[in-house]
Design a protein around this motif. Structure first.
Motif, PDB file in Angstrom:
ATOM      1  N   THR A  97       0.832  -1.208   0.000  1.00 64.68           N
ATOM      2  CA  THR A  97       0.000   0.000   0.000  1.00 64.68           C
ATOM      3  C   THR A  97       0.865   1.256   0.000  1.00 64.68           C
ATOM      4  OG1 THR A  97      -1.732  -1.187   1.214  1.00 64.68           O
ATOM      5  CG2 THR A  97      -1.866   1.199   1.194  1.00 64.68           C
ATOM      6  N   ALA A 102      -4.408  -7.254   0.690  1.00 65.83           N
ATOM      7  CA  ALA A 102      -5.534  -6.939   1.577  1.00 65.83           C
ATOM      8  C   ALA A 102      -6.492  -8.119   1.654  1.00 65.83           C
ATOM      9  CB  ALA A 102      -6.256  -5.694   1.079  1.00 65.83           C
ATOM     10  N   ARG A 142      -8.686  -8.230   4.727  1.00 66.95           N
ATOM     11  CA  ARG A 142      -9.207  -6.852   4.630  1.00 66.95           C
ATOM     12  C   ARG A 142     -10.011  -6.740   3.325  1.00 66.95           C
ATOM     13  NH1 ARG A 142      -5.726  -2.920   7.393  1.00 66.95           N
ATOM     14  NH2 ARG A 142      -4.114  -3.994   8.587  1.00 66.95           N
ATOM     15  N   ASP A 158     -11.032  -3.209   1.901  1.00 67.01           N
ATOM     16  CA  ASP A 158      -9.867  -2.514   1.346  1.00 67.01           C
ATOM     17  C   ASP A 158      -9.502  -3.092  -0.016  1.00 67.01           C
ATOM     18  OD1 ASP A 158      -9.729  -0.969   3.608  1.00 67.01           O
ATOM     19  OD2 ASP A 158      -8.095  -2.097   4.530  1.00 67.01           O
TER      20      ASP A 158
END
Length: 430
Positions: free
Chosen positions: A167, A205, A210, A213
């Motif tokens: 990220t 992610a 996640r 995300d």
């Protein structure tokens, strides 16, 4: 060797553990790393940074492959994990008696070590522009090479370990697009790179649990790819989004995966064609569409046959015949065709190295599922046992999430008294 304890310092309770003490005395640092991950929440990437060891080496050692034998490496590991010298046959280490100082110095050392461990040279803003402050195609090429090197971490680490790093790379490129000076060709190249990085971050992610995300990053990737005119990356973003939808409306997921293959044109590299067809095959299998799944598998195989000797983008280069065989077996397992799934999965997984622990454990779950569908509970339990051991300590939610329903089925009254199944259930409980 002064300073506050590093983030990799083992807690006192773990240093009292008999298994850890035995491992430290035997210099079995793979077991030490595994216990640090399991019982102290210290990720393999943190260990790699602190011990100045390549991340793939940490994962390999934790899975029982290889040894640490040199004195300098043993000392460095003990210092990073704060293992007292006496536990590893060393003299007392300086930090055992010297009081600490501030944390800032430790953090900076860890940051520098991470750059070394990942095998990267930090790309500072001044190095990404000429004297006029402009970013050019050579700068983008250097950033793309960096992205390629970072992608290799995904081969041995889970998304829980790589998400923040990927990220951060995505956000850095986004900032260059916002603040930099460049011509139109460089802008398109930066957008393509941004789309690629967003997909890598989205995958991490998803792998780390996640999911919201991941969807956001895949959608951002598609927007960037469309803006860049990069049909291949746009199609792959759709394929990722289709994969996400398979946890809910599976027919909708298959429809999105079909739209991804519509992005294929005469300029699409053969490896990318294989990847998009393979992902559509999986979406169709999950949606109980066997005819469409088989057609897509055949199209993927044909594309791979045409890829021989052709340059392929790195983000699609992992798709080879072994991966396609595994996908073929996964599809037939999902479609409850065990006689077709088991032979291809057994052969493909035998060629798949244990160092790729996350993926091998994940793929093995479909082999276990196929065996159980065929009524072979003992074989299913043996596969789950191996997969469960492989996934231990991997920062990914997917392998054990996939294994859980198979274990639940094996726990039923019909199977749980079988010796192989009972042994597996004891392993899971422990």
């Amino acid at each position: 060797m002064t300073g506050s304890p590093p983030s990799t310092a083992l807690p006192a309770r773990l240093l009292e553990d008999a298994e850890l003490r035995a491992a430290a005395a035997a210099h079995d640092f793979g077991t030490v790393f595994r216990l640090a991950r399991q019982r102290a929440g210290i990720s393999y990437s943190q260990i790699a940074i602190g011990c100045d060891i390549k991340p793939d080496r940490v994962g390999t050692l934790a899975r029982g492959h290889g040894q640490v034998t040199t004195f300098s490496n043993i000392v460095r590991i003990c210092d990073a994990l704060r293992i007292p010298g006496r536990l590893a046959g060393l003299a007392d280490r300086p930090w055992e008696t010297v009081p600490g100082s501030g944390e800032g110095e430790v953090d900076e050392v860890l940051r520098r070590r991470f750059v070394q461990v990942a095998g990267l040279t930090a790309v500072m803003p001044s190095a990404l522009a000429d004297q006029s402050g402009r970013i050019g195609q050579r700068d983008v090429a250097r950033l793309r090479d960096r992205t390629v090197r970072l992608r290799r971490l995904d081969e041995v680490l889970g998304g829980g370990d790589t998400y923040r790093l990927y990220t951060a790379e995505y956000q850095a490129t986004k900032a260059k697009l916002r603040d930099g000076r460049y011509d139109e060709a460089t802008r398109c190249a930066l957008l393509s790179l941004l789309a690629e990085q967003a997909q890598q971050a989205g995958w991490a992610a998803f792998d780390g649990g996640r999911e919201a995300d991941a969807v956001s990053l895949y959608e951002a990737s598609r927007t960037a790819a469309l803006d860049a005119g990069d049909a291949a990356l746009s199609g792959n973003a759709l394929a990722f989004l289709a994969y996400q939808r398979l946890g809910g409306d599976r027919r909708a997921g298959a429809e999105i995966a079909g739209r991804a293959t519509e992005a294929i044109d005469g300029r699409t590299p053969a490896g990318v064609r294989a990847l998009l067809h393979e992902r559509r095959a999986w979406a169709c299998a999950a949606a109980d569409m066997p005819t469409e799944a088989e057609r897509s598998l055949a199209a993927a195989r044909q594309a791979l046959d045409e890829a021989h000797g052709q340059p392929q983008p790195d983000w699609a280069a992992w798709v080879d015949r072994t991966e396609l065989d595994i996908m073929t077996g996964r599809c037939w397992a999902e479609l409850r065709r065990p006689l077709r799934a088991v032979p291809v999965l057994e052969a493909a997984l035998a060629r798949y190295d244990d160092s790729h622990a996350r993926d091998k454990a994940l793929y093995s779950s479909w082999l276990a599922q196929a065996y159980l569908t065929a009524g072979e509970a003992e074989q299913s339990a043996a596969v789950v046992s191996r997969a469960f051991a492989l996934s231990d300590g991997v920062a990914s939610v997917r392998p054990q999430k996939r294994l859980a329903p198979v274990i639940d089925d094996l726990s039923s009254a019909r199977y749980r008294t079988l010796p192989a199944v009972a042994e597996l259930l004891d392993q899971v409980r422990s």
